[in-house]
Design a protein around this motif. Structure first.
Motif, mmCIF file in Angstrom:
data_model
loop_
_atom_site.group_PDB
_atom_site.id
_atom_site.type_symbol
_atom_site.label_atom_id
_atom_site.label_comp_id
_atom_site.label_asym_id
_atom_site.label_seq_id
_atom_site.Cartn_x
_atom_site.Cartn_y
_atom_site.Cartn_z
ATOM 1 N N LYS A 35 -30.149 -23.814 -36.579
ATOM 2 C CA LYS A 35 -30.372 -25.148 -36.019
ATOM 3 C C LYS A 35 -30.793 -26.073 -37.152
ATOM 4 C CE LYS A 35 -35.147 -24.240 -34.554
ATOM 5 N NZ LYS A 35 -36.104 -24.292 -33.416
ATOM 6 N N ARG A 36 -30.361 -27.312 -37.064
ATOM 7 C CA ARG A 36 -30.668 -28.294 -38.098
ATOM 8 C C ARG A 36 -30.946 -29.640 -37.447
ATOM 9 N NH1 ARG A 36 -30.469 -24.263 -40.551
ATOM 10 N NH2 ARG A 36 -29.529 -23.814 -42.590
ATOM 11 N N HIS A 37 -31.689 -30.473 -38.162
ATOM 12 C CA HIS A 37 -31.923 -31.864 -37.769
ATOM 13 C C HIS A 37 -31.360 -32.711 -38.884
ATOM 14 C CE1 HIS A 37 -33.882 -35.092 -35.526
ATOM 15 N NE2 HIS A 37 -34.306 -35.583 -36.676
ATOM 16 N N ILE A 38 -30.280 -33.470 -38.610
ATOM 17 C CA ILE A 38 -29.599 -34.218 -39.657
ATOM 18 C C ILE A 38 -29.667 -35.711 -39.373
ATOM 19 C CG2 ILE A 38 -28.019 -32.308 -40.124
ATOM 20 C CD1 ILE A 38 -25.858 -33.892 -38.626
ATOM 21 N N THR A 39 -29.500 -36.486 -40.436
ATOM 22 C CA THR A 39 -29.489 -37.940 -40.313
ATOM 23 C C THR A 39 -28.057 -38.434 -40.088
ATOM 24 O OG1 THR A 39 -29.354 -38.082 -42.727
ATOM 25 C CG2 THR A 39 -31.539 -38.274 -41.715
ATOM 26 N N ASP A 40 -27.950 -39.633 -39.534
ATOM 27 C CA ASP A 40 -26.634 -40.209 -39.259
ATOM 28 C C ASP A 40 -26.147 -40.997 -40.470
ATOM 29 O OD1 ASP A 40 -24.423 -40.776 -37.534
ATOM 30 O OD2 ASP A 40 -25.186 -42.820 -37.337
ATOM 31 N N ASP A 96 -21.522 -28.338 -44.476
ATOM 32 C CA ASP A 96 -21.909 -27.166 -45.269
ATOM 33 C C ASP A 96 -22.431 -26.057 -44.361
ATOM 34 O OD1 ASP A 96 -21.192 -28.468 -47.569
ATOM 35 O OD2 ASP A 96 -23.237 -29.059 -48.122
ATOM 36 N N LEU A 97 -23.172 -26.429 -43.318
ATOM 37 C CA LEU A 97 -23.684 -25.435 -42.376
ATOM 38 C C LEU A 97 -22.538 -24.740 -41.647
ATOM 39 C CD1 LEU A 97 -26.145 -24.189 -40.888
ATOM 40 C CD2 LEU A 97 -25.959 -26.067 -39.246
ATOM 41 N N LEU A 98 -21.544 -25.504 -41.242
ATOM 42 C CA LEU A 98 -20.394 -24.904 -40.556
ATOM 43 C C LEU A 98 -19.647 -23.955 -41.483
ATOM 44 C CD1 LEU A 98 -19.014 -28.042 -38.639
ATOM 45 C CD2 LEU A 98 -20.341 -26.143 -37.692
ATOM 46 N N VAL A 99 -19.457 -24.370 -42.744
ATOM 47 C CA VAL A 99 -18.771 -23.504 -43.714
ATOM 48 C C VAL A 99 -19.569 -22.230 -43.945
ATOM 49 C CG1 VAL A 99 -18.058 -23.311 -46.126
ATOM 50 C CG2 VAL A 99 -17.567 -25.397 -44.844
ATOM 51 N N GLU A 100 -20.880 -22.340 -43.969
ATOM 52 C CA GLU A 100 -21.751 -21.163 -44.173
ATOM 53 C C GLU A 100 -21.542 -20.112 -43.098
ATOM 54 O OE1 GLU A 100 -26.560 -20.145 -44.174
ATOM 55 O OE2 GLU A 100 -25.861 -22.227 -44.459
ATOM 56 N N PHE A 101 -21.200 -20.551 -41.902
ATOM 57 C CA PHE A 101 -21.001 -19.600 -40.802
ATOM 58 C C PHE A 101 -19.517 -19.367 -40.476
ATOM 59 C CE2 PHE A 101 -25.423 -20.601 -40.268
ATOM 60 C CZ PHE A 101 -25.979 -19.421 -39.794
ATOM 61 N N GLY A 102 -18.652 -19.592 -41.477
ATOM 62 C CA GLY A 102 -17.265 -19.170 -41.345
ATOM 63 C C GLY A 102 -16.266 -20.240 -40.994
ATOM 64 N N ASP A 103 -16.674 -21.498 -40.975
ATOM 65 C CA ASP A 103 -15.727 -22.558 -40.660
ATOM 66 C C ASP A 103 -14.680 -22.679 -41.762
ATOM 67 O OD1 ASP A 103 -15.113 -25.085 -38.977
ATOM 68 O OD2 ASP A 103 -15.217 -25.848 -41.022
ATOM 69 N N SER A 104 -13.406 -22.723 -41.377
ATOM 70 C CA SER A 104 -12.319 -22.846 -42.343
ATOM 71 C C SER A 104 -11.150 -23.559 -41.681
ATOM 72 C CB SER A 104 -11.875 -21.468 -42.847
ATOM 73 O OG SER A 104 -11.344 -20.701 -41.783
ATOM 74 N N GLU A 105 -10.141 -23.898 -42.460
ATOM 75 C CA GLU A 105 -8.965 -24.577 -41.932
ATOM 76 C C GLU A 105 -8.226 -23.692 -40.945
ATOM 77 O OE1 GLU A 105 -6.426 -27.853 -41.550
ATOM 78 O OE2 GLU A 105 -8.323 -27.671 -42.626
ATOM 79 N N GLU A 106 -8.216 -22.369 -41.200
ATOM 80 C CA GLU A 106 -7.524 -21.439 -40.311
ATOM 81 C C GLU A 106 -8.349 -21.083 -39.080
ATOM 82 O OE1 GLU A 106 -8.143 -20.843 -43.546
ATOM 83 O OE2 GLU A 106 -6.189 -21.523 -44.292
#
Length: 414
Positions: free
Chosen positions: A32-37, A47-57
């Motif tokens: 979980k993260r708290h990010i600014t707009d 970066d968080l999504l990529v860390e957990f396996g997010d990719s183009e495929e």
């Protein structure tokens, strides 16, 4: 081979900051993260999504409670599916997890992520419209809003003039669009009160009409206006009349701005819409011009996979009826949950097509005479039919053909 663990993302959207939650296929909270707009916050999210396996495929799907804004534009890059969840639907899902009705932004982000984990099949991702299609949607909706705003201000001005300046309403009555005409606005600026209007000379009236870029019949129109303004009317006390005149001028400034905005946006739509690949097909339909055709495209989009079939599009537009059945009772009524903008465009489309298409007119008359429909119901049925034809033409890249669209109606009319 190892088992693939699916990841789902939920974002509780706010004006300045957002809460993000990631869960796996079992519902376990992974991060979980708290990010600014801003750009820095968007980078942290990606970066968080990529860390957990997010990719183009294998992009991670995202649920959020809005379909607009820079954050949504950033998330829609690539093949990622973004689901805009209605806040009321999210609130109902929240009750699954808490009977105490407690609420928090991190908790809402978790709820949104779990909505995709358990019910992603029941929600539709944002359509994959082209950039040009989305740009036309922005312009067409803004132009429609400006027209509504212009009409609202015109109604306010008409109501105010009725209180102290009925001569103006009588003078502008023969003109189409009345108070929205440049001539009306120029005359009201020249004479904000009936007392001042009665003192206007023929030369002053002609000058006002010329400032409004009127080209024909200036002398005759100035003479008509002079007669109306000098007619016998009741008056407010002088001080009250002057005060109302100042109020009118303030409202007139707003109306002029709304008229300018409507005209500028109409020109922008005229320039952008014909560039779209679907414009030729849409404009081939009777009753659809550039402005109305752009509104239709704005609401249905150009993603051909957005609607599974024509029935889905008709339901989305509110053109098809809905059946309510319980026990021995059954009723067929109009749809109340719909895209209001598309439904409004459909009303105008059906109204215009009755005079532009012999087949549409025959279909409308048959609904009125043979089926006993009221005017609105017959128009809605016609819109329903033509919307199905539009869906077919867009899917098969074919233009509208009168005899193919209304063979039975044309034969009956003949």
């Amino acid at each position: 081979m190892g088992r693939i663990i699916l990841i789902y993302c939920g974002i509780d959207w706010a004006e300045r900051t957002h809460d993000v939650a990631l869960v796996d296929g079992s519902g376990q909270l992974l991060a979980k993260r708290h990010i600014t707009d801003d750009a820095a916050g968007y980078k942290i999210l990606l970066d968080l999504l990529v860390e957990f396996g997010d990719s183009e495929e294998n992009p991670i799907p995202v649920a959020i409670e809005t379909s607009r804004g820079l954050l949504v534009a950033v998330l829609r890059t690539g093949k990622r599916q973004v689901f805009a969840i209605n806040p009321m639907a999210a609130a109902r899902y929240r009750d699954r997890h808490s009977v105490s009705r407690k609420k928090s932004d991190p908790g809402d982000a978790l709820v949104l992520a779990n909505i995709l984990r358990t019910d992603m099949h029941a929600h539709r991702p944002l359509p994959n419209d082209s950039d040009l299609g989305r740009a036309i949607a922005v312009l067409a909706r803004a132009q429609q809003d400006s027209l509504w705003n212009r009409q609202q201000l015109s109604n306010q001005l008409r109501s105010l003039l009725r209180e102290y300046y009925p001569a103006a309403l009588d003078a502008f009555e023969p003109w189409r669009n009345g108070l929205c005409r440049p001539e009306a606005r120029e005359l009201l600026k020249a004479a904000p009160t009936p007392t001042r209007a009665a003192r206007l000379t023929r030369t002053q009236l002609e000058a006002a009409l010329k400032r409004a870029r009127r080209k024909r019949g200036i002398t005759a129109e100035a003479e008509r206006l002079r007669g109306v303004f000098r007619d016998d009317y009741a008056h407010q006390p002088p001080l009250v009349e002057d005060a109302l005149g100042k109020q009118m001028l303030a409202l007139l400034v707003q109306l002029e701005a709304a008229c300018t905005a409507a005209d500028d946006l109409a020109e922008a739509v005229e320039e952008a819409f014909p560039q779209h690949p679907d414009a030729e097909i849409i404009l081939s339909f009777p009753g659809l011009g550039v402005q109305l055709g752009a509104r239709v495209l704005a609401e249905i989009g150009d993603d051909k996979a957005r609607f599974a079939d024509a029935r889905g599009l008709k339901a989305y537009a509110g053109a098809s009826p809905i059946t309510r059945a319980s026990g021995k009772k059954s009723s067929i009524t109009r749809r109340w949950v719909k895209n209001d903008r598309l439904n409004h465009a459909g009303y105008l489309w059906a109204f215009a097509s009755i005079t532009a298409s012999p087949g549409a007119k025959a279909h409308y008359r048959r609904r009125r005479d043979d089926h006993g429909d009221w005017h609105a119901a017959a128009q809605r049925n016609l819109f329903n039919r033509m919307l199905g034809q539009l869906y077919y033409c867009l899917q098969h890249h074919t233009l509208f053909e009168e005899h193919t669209a209304f063979p039975t109606a044309l034969a009956a009319a003949a």
